[in-house]
Motif scaffolding. Structure first.
Motif, short mmCIF file in Angstrom:
data_model
loop_
_atom_site.label_atom_id
_atom_site.label_comp_id
_atom_site.label_asym_id
_atom_site.label_seq_id
_atom_site.Cartn_x
_atom_site.Cartn_y
_atom_site.Cartn_z
N GLU A 246 54.98 44.99 33.19
CA GLU A 246 55.62 45.09 34.62
C GLU A 246 54.45 45.13 35.59
O GLU A 246 53.62 46.05 35.57
N MET A 247 54.51 44.10 36.73
CA MET A 247 53.42 44.09 37.55
C MET A 247 53.76 44.79 38.65
O MET A 247 53.00 44.13 39.81
N ARG A 248 54.31 46.22 38.97
CA ARG A 248 54.39 46.77 40.20
C ARG A 248 53.29 47.23 40.51
O ARG A 248 52.94 47.50 41.87
N TRP A 249 52.01 47.14 39.81
CA TRP A 249 50.75 47.50 40.36
C TRP A 249 50.27 46.31 41.63
O TRP A 249 49.52 46.96 42.40
N LEU A 250 50.90 45.38 41.79
CA LEU A 250 50.76 44.47 42.95
C LEU A 250 50.93 44.79 43.99
O LEU A 250 50.41 44.32 45.09
N ASP A 251 51.87 45.99 44.03
CA ASP A 251 52.25 46.59 45.25
C ASP A 251 50.94 46.91 45.96
O ASP A 251 50.90 47.27 47.43
N LEU A 252 49.98 47.33 45.28
CA LEU A 252 48.78 48.17 45.59
C LEU A 252 47.43 47.29 45.86
O LEU A 252 46.56 47.70 46.44
N VAL A 253 47.93 45.92 45.61
CA VAL A 253 46.60 44.91 45.57
C VAL A 253 46.74 44.10 47.10
O VAL A 253 47.71 43.73 47.65
N THR A 254 45.50 44.32 47.79
CA THR A 254 45.40 43.90 49.15
C THR A 254 45.60 42.54 49.10
O THR A 254 45.26 41.72 48.23
N ASP A 255 46.43 41.97 49.97
CA ASP A 255 46.75 40.54 50.28
C ASP A 255 47.59 40.02 49.20
O ASP A 255 47.92 38.57 49.03
N VAL A 256 48.49 40.92 48.39
CA VAL A 256 49.25 40.29 47.23
C VAL A 256 50.51 41.19 47.62
O VAL A 256 51.37 40.72 48.02
N GLY A 257 50.57 42.59 47.60
CA GLY A 257 51.63 43.24 47.81
C GLY A 257 52.80 43.42 47.20
O GLY A 257 53.49 44.40 47.30
N ALA A 258 53.09 42.70 46.35
CA ALA A 258 54.31 42.82 45.41
C ALA A 258 54.32 41.60 44.34
O ALA A 258 53.83 40.79 44.44
N PRO A 259 55.06 41.87 43.19
CA PRO A 259 55.00 40.78 42.31
C PRO A 259 56.04 39.67 42.53
O PRO A 259 57.12 39.51 41.53
N ILE A 260 55.83 39.20 43.79
CA ILE A 260 56.83 38.10 43.94
C ILE A 260 56.24 36.75 43.35
O ILE A 260 54.95 36.32 43.53
N GLY A 261 57.24 35.73 42.65
CA GLY A 261 56.55 34.88 42.01
C GLY A 261 56.38 33.75 42.85
O GLY A 261 56.45 33.49 44.01
N LEU A 262 55.95 32.27 42.05
CA LEU A 262 55.22 31.38 42.88
C LEU A 262 56.46 30.54 43.40
O LEU A 262 56.36 29.73 44.53
N GLY A 263 57.72 30.65 42.94
CA GLY A 263 58.72 29.99 43.49
C GLY A 263 59.24 30.50 44.79
O GLY A 263 59.19 29.70 45.73
N PRO A 264 59.46 31.55 45.08
CA PRO A 264 59.69 32.07 46.61
C PRO A 264 58.59 31.91 47.42
O PRO A 264 58.64 31.60 48.57
N LEU A 265 57.21 31.99 46.95
CA LEU A 265 56.11 31.98 47.78
C LEU A 265 55.62 30.65 48.21
O LEU A 265 55.56 30.48 49.32
N LEU A 266 55.86 29.69 47.40
CA LEU A 266 55.66 28.34 47.79
C LEU A 266 56.61 27.78 48.95
O LEU A 266 56.24 27.24 49.84
#
Length: 419
Positions: free
Chosen positions: A251-271
């Motif tokens: 589970e990649m909830r740690w991405l909440d803590l990564v600067t300029d990432v912020g959450a485990p949102i995938g590439l579909g919604p981001l693109l």
């Protein structure tokens, strides 16, 4: 009445254990699917000729193995006594792999060699009852396409987008989305199928499929990232999945803590977001736990993302700007995961995988700036959108192989464990 003495019981138990060990060795040697001779089995297992042929006779009686045409009839033997040839009965039973995502259920039926026989899909909402109904419908339709009955299913694995603890259940109850994804699917299907049903994490199963037949085949340390809707990872270290105490290893909830990432949102919604709002915009990344990160109209997002990716591949300047932005984002995600787990390969899997080359190229160019060399190799999955269902079927096959001696095949009088 004859009562066995303690020494007799010990000898009987020892003899049975040796026989079962011999049977396991022979069955494992046959499981790859290629016909073999008795001599081949002797060389592979180290057993005597008499034991090999006796065990093969047991396996034939139990329904696992068939004796094939001899080498002379097969066209590869000319003189002397023809060798007896044996092969696994691929249709001695079937297995069922099922992906139960938040929007649809996809079922895959394979034979015992992993050859796909039938597949089916059923859409569903997030209501628990609808999820159970959709899973049953997809399983039934896939079995019908395969020409198989529920009695032939030897094992079933259900993949869900939630962490699965060692108990086989969702134990982290603080996230209502994960609890909903469980929905009692394993119990529901077990009543319908009358065979063992395992619940497993979808990214873990994708990693299993990639490690066996995909972009990480032959690699002992790898990560498979499901990249479509929300990032989730299957982690493999030294050849074994890393699940953790409660199943949250990937589970990649740690991405909440990564600067300029912020959450485990995938590439579909981001693109889709950067295509609509511009590459300087930053999505609202922090949502409530009961919502899957990045959720909205995921199907629409994936369609838009795919258009962007294909336009970028064709050289469209604006689409290339969007994919470059996504590449910078992905590089930070991969670098963070690689810094924690040190993989040799990172596989990006999901519906978008086949079109992700522009994003992967951009990310790969940045990774050496974020990690010490050598950096992990970043590849896209070649298994397509069914990678999770493939992994689920593979897990079911692994379960059958591990417990074959205790299984009674349809039409067989008894299991091998009782022999």
């Amino acid at each position: 009445m004859h009562v066995a003495r303690p020494g007799q019981r010990e000898r009987t138990t020892s003899t049975r254990a040796l026989r079962q060990a011999s049977t396991t060795s022979v069955l494992e040697a046959l499981w790859h699917g290629e016909p073999v001779t008795g001599s081949d089995l002797i060389a592979t297992t180290g057993l005597t000729r008499a034991t090999v042929h006796d065990v093969c006779a047991d396996l034939i009686a139990a329904g696992w193995v068939e004796e094939l045409a001899d080498q002379r009839a097969h066209g590869s033997y000319a003189r002397g006594r023809p060798a007896r040839r044996y092969g696994l009965r691929a249709r001695a039973g079937v297995v069922l792999g099922l992906e139960a995502s938040s929007a649809r259920c996809t079922a895959l039926v394979t034979d015992l060699l992993g050859t796909p026989l039938g597949t089916a899909e059923s859409t569903c909402r997030r209501d628990a009852g609808e999820r159970r109904t959709a899973a049953g419908e997809a399983a039934g339709a896939a079995l019908a396409e395969a020409g198989a009955t529920v009695d032939e299913v030897l094992a079933c694995t259900v993949a869900v987008p939630a962490p699965i603890a060692a108990s086989g259940r969702v134990e982290v109850r603080s996230n209502p989305y994960w609890v909903l994804m469980d929905a009692g699917l394993s119990e529901h299907l077990q009543r319908r199928l009358s065979c063992p049903v395992r619940l497993a994490n979808d990214a873990d199963l994708a990693a299993l499929a990639e490690g066996r037949r995909g972009g990480a085949a032959g690699v002992r340390d790898h990560i498979t990232v499901l990249a479509d809707g929300g990032f989730g990872a299957g982690l493999v270290a030294a050849g074994s999945l890393v699940r953790g105490r409660w199943g949250r290893g990937g589970e990649m909830r740690w991405l909440d803590l990564v600067t300029d990432v912020g959450a485990p949102i995938g590439l579909g919604p981001l693109l889709a977001f950067w295509d609509a709002e511009g590459t300087d915009a930053f999505p609202d990344t922090h949502g409530p736990l009961e919502a899957e990160p990045g959720t909205g109209d995921l199907e629409a997002d994936l369609e838009r993302a795919q258009r962007v990716l294909r336009s970028a591949a064709a050289g469209d300047p604006r689409a290339l700007e969007v994919t470059q932005r996504a590449g910078r984002h992905l590089a930070r995600v991969v670098a963070t995961a690689a810094g924690l787990f040190d993989p040799e390969v990172v596989v990006l899997a999901g519906q978008l995988a086949a079109d992700l080359a522009p994003v992967v190229d951009a990310a790969a160019a940045i990774l050496p700036e974020l990690l010490d060399e050598p950096v992990p190799r970043l590849v896209t999955s070649r298994l397509g959108g069914d990678v999770i269902a493939l992994g689920a079927a593979q897990q079911a096959l692994d379960d059958v192989r591990a417990g074959a001696l205790d299984l009674r095949l349809p039409g067989a009088a008894a299991s091998l464990a009782g022999r």
